[in-house]
Write an enzyme that holds these catalytic residues in place. Sequence first.
Site, PDB file in Angstrom:
ATOM      1  N   ASP A 229      -5.277  12.784  -4.257  1.00 37.21           N
ATOM      2  CA  ASP A 229      -4.114  11.929  -3.955  1.00 37.21           C
ATOM      3  C   ASP A 229      -4.098  11.655  -2.460  1.00 37.21           C
ATOM      4  O   ASP A 229      -5.045  12.028  -1.745  1.00 37.21           O
ATOM      5  CB  ASP A 229      -2.805  12.579  -4.455  1.00 37.21           C
ATOM      6  N   HIS A 303      -3.224   5.815  -4.368  1.00 34.38           N
ATOM      7  CA  HIS A 303      -3.159   7.266  -4.126  1.00 34.38           C
ATOM      8  C   HIS A 303      -4.465   7.801  -3.533  1.00 34.38           C
ATOM      9  O   HIS A 303      -4.878   8.918  -3.837  1.00 34.38           O
ATOM     10  CB  HIS A 303      -2.831   8.007  -5.432  1.00 34.38           C
ATOM     11  N   GLU A 381       0.613   3.032  -9.663  1.00 33.83           N
ATOM     12  CA  GLU A 381       1.306   2.742  -8.400  1.00 33.83           C
ATOM     13  C   GLU A 381       0.391   2.194  -7.308  1.00 33.83           C
ATOM     14  O   GLU A 381       0.600   2.482  -6.125  1.00 33.83           O
ATOM     15  CB  GLU A 381       2.012   4.014  -7.896  1.00 33.83           C
TER      16      GLU A 381
END
Length: 663
Positions: A229, A303, A381
């Site tokens: 991440d 990420h 995302e």
Amino acid sequence: MKNILSALFFLLFSCSVLGQTSVSQITSTAEFNNPLNNVPPEIAIIPEPVEVTKKEGYFVLPTNVTIQCTATPETHQVLTFLQEKLSVPTGSFVTSVSGKSESAQIHLLINDKINHTLGNEGYQLTVTPNHITIKANQAAGLFYGVQSLLQLFPAAIESKEPIEAEHSRSTEQIEWKVPCVEITDYPRLGWRGLMFDVARHFFTKEEVKQYIDAMVRYKYNILHLHLTDDEGWRIEIKGFPKLTEIGAWSVKKVGDFGTFPAPAADEPRNYGGFYTQEDIKEIVQYAKERFVNVLPEIDVPGHSLAAISSYPELSCTPGAENYKVRSGERIMDWSRGAPPIALVDNTLCPANEKVYAFLDSVITQVAALFPFEYIHMGGDEAPFNFWEKNEAIKALMLKEGLKNMHQVQGYFEKRVQKIVESKGKKFIGWDEILNGDMSPNTAVMAWRGMKYGIEAAKNKHEVVMSPTEFAYLDYMQADVITEPRVYASLRLSKAYQFDPVPLSVDPKYIKGGQANLWTEQVYNIRQAEYMTWPRGMAIAESVWSPPAKKNWPNFFSRVEQHFKRLDAAETKYAPSVYDPIFKVSRSADKQLLIDLSTEVSGLDIYYSFDNSFPDRFYPKYTEKLTPPKDATMLKVITYRGKNPIGRMMNMPIEELNKRAGRK
Ligand code: ACM
């Protein structure tokens, strides 16, 4: 004195259960676990088995125990597990035999003839006064039978130390006995997952094993490791040493993650860590011995700040050479919803061939390290704002006929899917990947809501349901005044409502369900456990037990028994379910009205407005409260009868006024 009283209580309780069951046989723990009668249920298995029939009497564990076990390499794992679990706390001498044995008290048997009802993971457990028998088609079934058996022993069976030493000065002797019972049990779903985010904060391999130890009690069979991440790259990849030399390290911060100031250039980047490939093999083997598959996740294209900080050429944004692994500073603007606006470009560049060569290397090594058939490639995302202004992306769109950024991500996902499949693995990602028009052989993990999973299943994708509304273990379990602050809440009772197989879909597309523990606000393993339990029990029951067997009061009565088991195991859990729920409103004349309630029945709430600590001699809450004119603090605590059970909560009146809206 307390020990004598509890022994007496235990005696009375045993008699009453015996009396009850001699009259009739019972086919569900729900029928004989009455949470309202204040008697702890004697059979309190989580997840609730398919069928339970209580019988008369008890099996008492002798000092010398022999286990007969059908001999295969896999059953050997079960045998070793049970031997250790029984011998350590009880001090019994536990041996094993593989052939037929009259003298063995415990039998772990693989069925000669397949029992189709049980499938690959089901089992039958029979306890009589003289014998315990677990039968299954496969070793996994024996392992789950062992988990149920252990839950029939006194809670102290979970102790990691011999109990005698601890109790030698007391008059109480634990009797290692198990109620006689017949159980037939098998899971509702084959994918019963827990996701552990080891990227936001690093957890050592020993801590991951500790997490596995806890999850197998509840028959979870998949550990999803979120390995990469913005805050860290946690897996050694040969040929890309900077991923772990640079990408695994940030500046240590504590407090409210997401609000920290950006670290100064000279602050040491020594917080974090990573798993060597040998560590990964060790974790995978440890999990395998407990019938857990490990699902690796490499989260791309978003990420990815840790990867980009290590290899800036994976980005197509100028200035990426200056990027650093995130230490909890703000890097996204969520004020306009999803996709977020990135303040630094944390995406891999879909228009950069180096990215696909990099991912090929990563996926080749990941595929070799993790035997599980799926590789999770993230996909959630991903912000588009840097792509939108990028010339290379514009050229790619022209060349490939891509009309918008969702299609750009779709192009990326399809190429990554090809790489994954070229290594003989199945591709799974978060539900946003379906925005890019993926083929039906793309599996998805539905997180943004059940509706995304339903839509995917209708389009013939395999789906693992892990929606925020029921299964996000990073959310707060009670009021923000007692919990570390996170932007959303998920109470135990809500998690228990999780039904991963909605009526509107063909169940064959729902592979299972999963709870996700993100760790932005989880700084250590004790807090990881606190966030996981007891909600992990609720999710476990939702993915294992027949829906008709689910019953909240009955479940909670069992959860309370499991709190004692977790105490014995020294596994942390949240007592948040006992904390009162605050609701506020205003009367016609604008006075603050405070409504207090509890998530579970049978609790009393005592309160004070005078800053002193309420106990059961204080006013008991019966109706909405209006604070006295100058009061600044409402203190509350829950009791069950004469015993305090909730935490002392200190609620500022100012906070309640804020929640109710100004006068
Ligand atoms: C997610 O929670 N971003 C998958």
